[in-house]
Scaffold this active site. Structure first.
Site, PDB file in Angstrom:
ATOM      1  N   ASP A  42       0.849  -1.208   0.000  1.00  0.00           N
ATOM      2  CA  ASP A  42       0.000   0.000   0.000  1.00  0.00           C
ATOM      3  C   ASP A  42       0.880   1.252   0.000  1.00  0.00           C
ATOM      4  O   ASP A  42       0.366   2.375  -0.065  1.00  0.00           O
ATOM      5  CB  ASP A  42      -1.016  -0.004   1.146  1.00  0.00           C
ATOM      6  CG  ASP A  42      -0.374   0.100   2.526  1.00  0.00           C
ATOM      7  OD1 ASP A  42       0.868  -0.003   2.623  1.00  0.00           O
ATOM      8  OD2 ASP A  42      -1.122   0.274   3.516  1.00  0.00           O
ATOM      9  N   SER A  43       2.196   1.068   0.010  1.00  0.00           N
ATOM     10  CA  SER A  43       3.125   2.182  -0.214  1.00  0.00           C
ATOM     11  C   SER A  43       2.837   2.840  -1.564  1.00  0.00           C
ATOM     12  O   SER A  43       3.302   3.951  -1.819  1.00  0.00           O
ATOM     13  CB  SER A  43       4.574   1.690  -0.168  1.00  0.00           C
ATOM     14  OG  SER A  43       4.755   0.576  -1.010  1.00  0.00           O
ATOM     15  N   ASP A  81      -1.152  -6.358  -0.099  1.00  0.00           N
ATOM     16  CA  ASP A  81      -1.108  -5.622   1.160  1.00  0.00           C
ATOM     17  C   ASP A  81      -2.510  -5.112   1.498  1.00  0.00           C
ATOM     18  O   ASP A  81      -3.103  -4.355   0.719  1.00  0.00           O
ATOM     19  CB  ASP A  81      -0.141  -4.435   0.976  1.00  0.00           C
ATOM     20  CG  ASP A  81       0.430  -3.946   2.284  1.00  0.00           C
ATOM     21  OD1 ASP A  81       0.153  -4.548   3.336  1.00  0.00           O
ATOM     22  OD2 ASP A  81       1.187  -2.964   2.242  1.00  0.00           O
ATOM     23  N   LYS A 110      -0.857  -9.374   3.429  1.00  0.00           N
ATOM     24  CA  LYS A 110      -0.111  -8.816   4.565  1.00  0.00           C
ATOM     25  C   LYS A 110      -1.005  -7.829   5.288  1.00  0.00           C
ATOM     26  O   LYS A 110      -1.760  -7.094   4.653  1.00  0.00           O
ATOM     27  CB  LYS A 110       1.159  -8.113   4.080  1.00  0.00           C
ATOM     28  CG  LYS A 110       1.948  -7.451   5.213  1.00  0.00           C
ATOM     29  CD  LYS A 110       3.257  -6.861   4.737  1.00  0.00           C
ATOM     30  CE  LYS A 110       3.160  -5.492   4.134  1.00  0.00           C
ATOM     31  NZ  LYS A 110       2.569  -4.442   5.027  1.00  0.00           N
ATOM     32  N   GLU A 112      -1.089  -5.178   9.029  1.00  0.00           N
ATOM     33  CA  GLU A 112      -0.262  -4.558  10.067  1.00  0.00           C
ATOM     34  C   GLU A 112      -0.865  -4.793  11.451  1.00  0.00           C
ATOM     35  O   GLU A 112      -2.082  -4.801  11.606  1.00  0.00           O
ATOM     36  CB  GLU A 112      -0.160  -3.041   9.807  1.00  0.00           C
ATOM     37  CG  GLU A 112       0.495  -2.720   8.471  1.00  0.00           C
ATOM     38  CD  GLU A 112       0.631  -1.216   8.231  1.00  0.00           C
ATOM     39  OE1 GLU A 112       0.346  -0.412   9.134  1.00  0.00           O
ATOM     40  OE2 GLU A 112       1.041  -0.857   7.107  1.00  0.00           O
ATOM     41  N   GLU A 179       9.520  -3.695  10.580  1.00  0.00           N
ATOM     42  CA  GLU A 179       9.888  -2.402   9.984  1.00  0.00           C
ATOM     43  C   GLU A 179      10.396  -1.421  11.042  1.00  0.00           C
ATOM     44  O   GLU A 179       9.747  -1.199  12.078  1.00  0.00           O
ATOM     45  CB  GLU A 179       8.680  -1.794   9.254  1.00  0.00           C
ATOM     46  CG  GLU A 179       9.003  -0.434   8.638  1.00  0.00           C
ATOM     47  CD  GLU A 179       8.048   0.002   7.540  1.00  0.00           C
ATOM     48  OE1 GLU A 179       7.115  -0.749   7.202  1.00  0.00           O
ATOM     49  OE2 GLU A 179       8.259   1.107   7.006  1.00  0.00           O
TER      50      GLU A 179
HETATM   51  O1  KIV Z   1       3.499  -1.001   1.682  1.00  0.00           O
HETATM   52  C1  KIV Z   1       4.641  -1.454   1.600  1.00  0.00           C
HETATM   53  O2  KIV Z   1       5.324  -1.331   0.593  1.00  0.00           O
HETATM   54  C2  KIV Z   1       5.165  -2.145   2.771  1.00  0.00           C
HETATM   55  C3  KIV Z   1       6.616  -2.468   2.795  1.00  0.00           C
HETATM   56  C4  KIV Z   1       7.417  -1.249   2.922  1.00  0.00           C
HETATM   57  C5  KIV Z   1       6.944  -3.474   3.836  1.00  0.00           C
HETATM   58  O3  KIV Z   1       4.438  -2.422   3.676  1.00  0.00           O
END
Ligand code: KIV
Length: 262
Positions: A42-43, A81, A110, A112, A179
């Site tokens: 989600d970056s 994510d 993934k 958090e 992280e």
């Molecule tokens: O969103 C993302 O790219 C991430 C990574 C930086 C681990 O969560």
């Protein structure tokens, strides 16, 4: 690469290289480089959409980018994510949204958080959805932290990270992203886990490393955390190419005879 292969990497002591990708073009380049785990992070809210953080990224946007990457990747493990609010509200929503990532072509998701989301991790794992946990500096909690700050400093906070890691592993997480935590803490977590740890700003002792692709390539330079190592300088290359193009168009040098049809 499969989820069980990830576990095998840890057992065999083979380090795991992970990068993010958000589209088919880069997914293919990443695979060509032999990197076999791709995180559709989600970056993308920051590096693709130009937002200040990841909080506004939606499920639909994540699924769109996951489809692009998963459609292009042939051998890689593709991790989707889960965006803010797609798993926090309740377990049912979390499982349904996680399932949509698998339907979009991801092999795992993934999310958090630690013990607070362990029930969601367990429900997803029970539904056959491999889950990667994410501890330490979790960007979706940026407002709580008041900025992007190293987490897990001090004995109590370090202990909390370790307990969260244990809770996620017990709930059935397949791996953990760590992280922006001290290297010594990441080492302790890695040694305490049977599942692999993937570090980002967590020192060299994790079972693998992950970087945001545009950071790694030197494309995104608006905010460069200490843990980023730019292995390329693509922003400079792109700028140079674009300036040359503009110059040649303006001087009538492009297109030349060799770029013209006769
Ligand atoms: O969103 C993302 O790219 C991430 C990574 C930086 C681990 O969560």
């Amino acid at each position: 690469m499969t989820v069980p292969d990830l576990q095998k990497c840890k057992r065999d002591g083979r380090k795991i290289a992970v990068v993010t990708a958000y589209d088919a073009l880069f997914a293919r380049i990443v695979e060509q480089a032999g990197i076999d785990v791709i995180l559709v992070g989600d970056s993308l809210g920051v590096v693709v959409q130009g937002k200040p953080n990841t909080l506004s990224v939606t499920m639909e946007e994540m699924l769109y980018h996951t489809r692009l990457v998963a459609g292009a990747a042939q051998r890689s493990l593709v991790i989707g994510d889960m965006p803010f609010l797609s798993y926090q509200v309740n377990r049912e929503e979390a499982v349904r949204n996680a399932g949509r990532f698998l339907q979009a072509g991801a092999h795992a998701v993934k999310l958090e958080g630690g013990a607070a989301v362990a029930d969601r991790v367990e429900a997803m794992a029970n539904a056959g959805i491999p889950v990667i946990g994410h501890l330490g500096m979790t960007p979706q909690s940026v407002q709580l932290y008041g900025g992007y700050r190293v987490q897990g400093k001090g004995k109590d906070r370090a202990q909390q990270v370790l307990e969260d890691a244990r809770a996620l592993q017990a709930a059935g997480a397949a791996a953990l992203v760590l992280e922006a935590i001290p290297a010594g803490l990441a080492k302790a977590v890695t040694e305490a886990m049977t599942i692999p740890t993937i570090g980002i700003g967590a020192g060299p002792h994790c079972d693998g490393q992950v970087l945001v692709l545009y950071d790694l390539l030197g494309l995104f330079d608006e905010f460069v955390p200490k843990f980023v190592k730019p292995y390329g300088h693509l922003k400079g290359d792109a700028l140079q190419a674009l300036c040359r193009y503009k110059d040649e168009v303006e001087k009538g040098l492009f297109p030349s005879d060799s770029e013209s049809y006769h």
